[in-house]
Design an enzyme around this catalytic site. Structure first.
Site, short mmCIF file in Angstrom:
data_model
loop_
_atom_site.label_atom_id
_atom_site.label_comp_id
_atom_site.label_asym_id
_atom_site.label_seq_id
_atom_site.Cartn_x
_atom_site.Cartn_y
_atom_site.Cartn_z
NE ARG A 1 -2.64 0.65 3.51
CZ ARG A 1 -3.24 0.41 4.53
NH1 ARG A 1 -4.73 0.26 4.57
NH2 ARG A 1 -2.82 0.69 5.83
CD GLU B 1 -11.91 5.82 4.30
OE1 GLU B 1 -11.42 5.26 5.22
OE2 GLU B 1 -11.28 6.06 3.17
CE LYS C 1 -2.74 4.46 7.32
NZ LYS C 1 -3.99 4.67 7.44
C1 PLP Z 1 -5.30 3.84 7.72
C2 PLP Z 1 -6.51 4.05 7.24
C3 PLP Z 1 -7.83 2.96 7.50
C4 PLP Z 1 -7.56 1.68 8.36
O1 PLP Z 1 -6.86 1.00 7.44
P1 PLP Z 1 -6.10 -0.38 8.22
O2 PLP Z 1 -5.18 -0.98 6.95
O3 PLP Z 1 -7.18 -1.26 8.54
O4 PLP Z 1 -5.44 0.16 9.33
C5 PLP Z 1 -9.02 3.39 7.06
N1 PLP Z 1 -9.33 4.79 6.33
C6 PLP Z 1 -8.11 5.57 6.15
C7 PLP Z 1 -8.66 6.81 5.88
C8 PLP Z 1 -6.88 5.35 6.79
O5 PLP Z 1 -5.98 6.38 6.65
#
Ligand code: PLP
Length: 341
Positions: free
Chosen positions: A82, A220, A184
């Protein structure tokens, strides 16, 4: 190895400086060998790309102690992949997957005294990140980069049980179609700060963001994906190209199908449909699953059948199974548990 003398079960989610961190620099088209350092400060030129145009991406995972005393991390290969995707979208060089895994291993090992003991509920949070380090003033990608990993011990996410939270449907947008919602990047968080501070002031724990184009579909929250349960126990998660692909969500869907025999659906979820679900939760590395009891949509309340006292039964089953796999109580799918030592 002697553990640090911390009150593990009462730690919060705050930065505590640990002994070592990992640094690798990218220059003249290649990454150097990388090494651990005791220096927690990053000294960069005032005009570094990260300061001027926010060229930075990050990851988050945790290292913890299993029942049989091993220090492990959960699916770090997916964090590595990722982060490569995130870097690519911001015109940054990818940090190779094998190097990422080695760097995580080295950093956690060097801070083994900071990895909370089994049973404390605490974990060592691992934060890999990368930033544009060379000076940039005309808008362009930096020429040099720094990849780092810091670690910090964090307390149990739920102290005294997982109490359902109340969230609101936000009037702000988190991500644009064809934007950066699926990576991210620090910039996604900078722009969510005003929205979350506003939500907190109004008494809500989190924001539910809708798709920016039509404002009719569930995306989300600021840092966690949604998981819903239908009345006939189907697991539904929203699908959209502007949602961050949560590793926890992907793992929960696998667990639902392969361990619990539940049907799963990854599809668009209209806000209109949400009152029909019986359970709702947020999923991410920190909490695994955090139950949502109520969603407020401009004064209209959506209350889930699971109520405001505890996590709903299906989400609880999912939570128990995934945390059981993480802790070594339940056999993990091949490759999910990365043993550090
Ligand atoms: C990091 C993150 C998540 C959760 O991802 P995980 O890999 O399960 O920790 C969900 N939404 C956003 C916007 C994120 O930055």
């Amino acid at each position: 190895m002697k553990k640090k003398n911390l009150d593990w079960s009462n730690l919060g989610f705050e930065y505590i400086q640990t002994d070592k961190r990992y640094v690798s620099n990218y220059k003249d088209g290649k990454w150097d060998d990388g090494s651990l350092t005791s220096d927690a400060n990053v000294v960069l030129n005032e005009c570094a790309g990260v300061f001027q145009y926010a060229q930075t991406v990050f990851e988050g995972l945790k290292a913890y102690t299993t029942e049989d005393g091993r220090i492990v991390t959960f699916r770090p290969d997916l964090n590595a992949e990722r982060m490569m995707d995130s870097a690519k979208r911001l015109e940054m060089p990818a940090f190779p997957k094998d190097r990422f895994l080695d760097a995580v291993t080295q950093t956690v090992k060097a801070n083994a005294a900071w990895v909370p003991p089994f049973g404390s509920g605490a974990t060592l949070y691992v934060r890999p990140y990368m930033l544009g380090s060379s000076p940039v003033i005309g808008v362009s990608p930096a020429k040099e980069y720094q990849f780092r990993i810091l670690t910090t011990p964090v307390g149990p996410y739920f102290k005294g049980g997982a109490k359902p939270i109340t969230i609101k449907v936000s009037d702000f947008d988190r991500a644009a179609p064809n934007g950066t919602g699926h990576i991210k990047a620090g910039l996604n968080y900078a722009m969510s700060l005003h929205a979350i501070v506003t939500a907190h002031e109004e008494g809500y724990a989190e924001n539910m963001y809708l798709d920016a184009a039509t404002r009719t579909k569930v995306e989300e929250t600021g840092g966690a994906n949604f998981v819903f349960v239908t009345k006939d126990k189907k697991i539904v998660t929203p699908k959209s190209s502007s949602i961050l692909p949560s590793i926890t969500r992907r793992s929960l869907l696998y667990v639902a199908k392969e361990y619990l025999g539940l049907e799963t659906e990854e599809r668009e979820v209209p806000l209109e449909e949400v009152p029909e679900f019986s359970e709702c939760g947020l999923c991410g590395t920190a909490a695994v699953v955090s139950p949502v009891g109520k969603i407020v949509d401009h004064g209209k309340e959506i209350c889930f059948a699971s109520g405001m006292d505890e996590m709903g039964p299906v989400l609880k089953q999912l939570y128990d199974t995934l945390t059981g796999i993480q802790m070594g109580r339940i056999e993990a799918p091949k490759g999910w548990i990365h043993v550090i030592e």
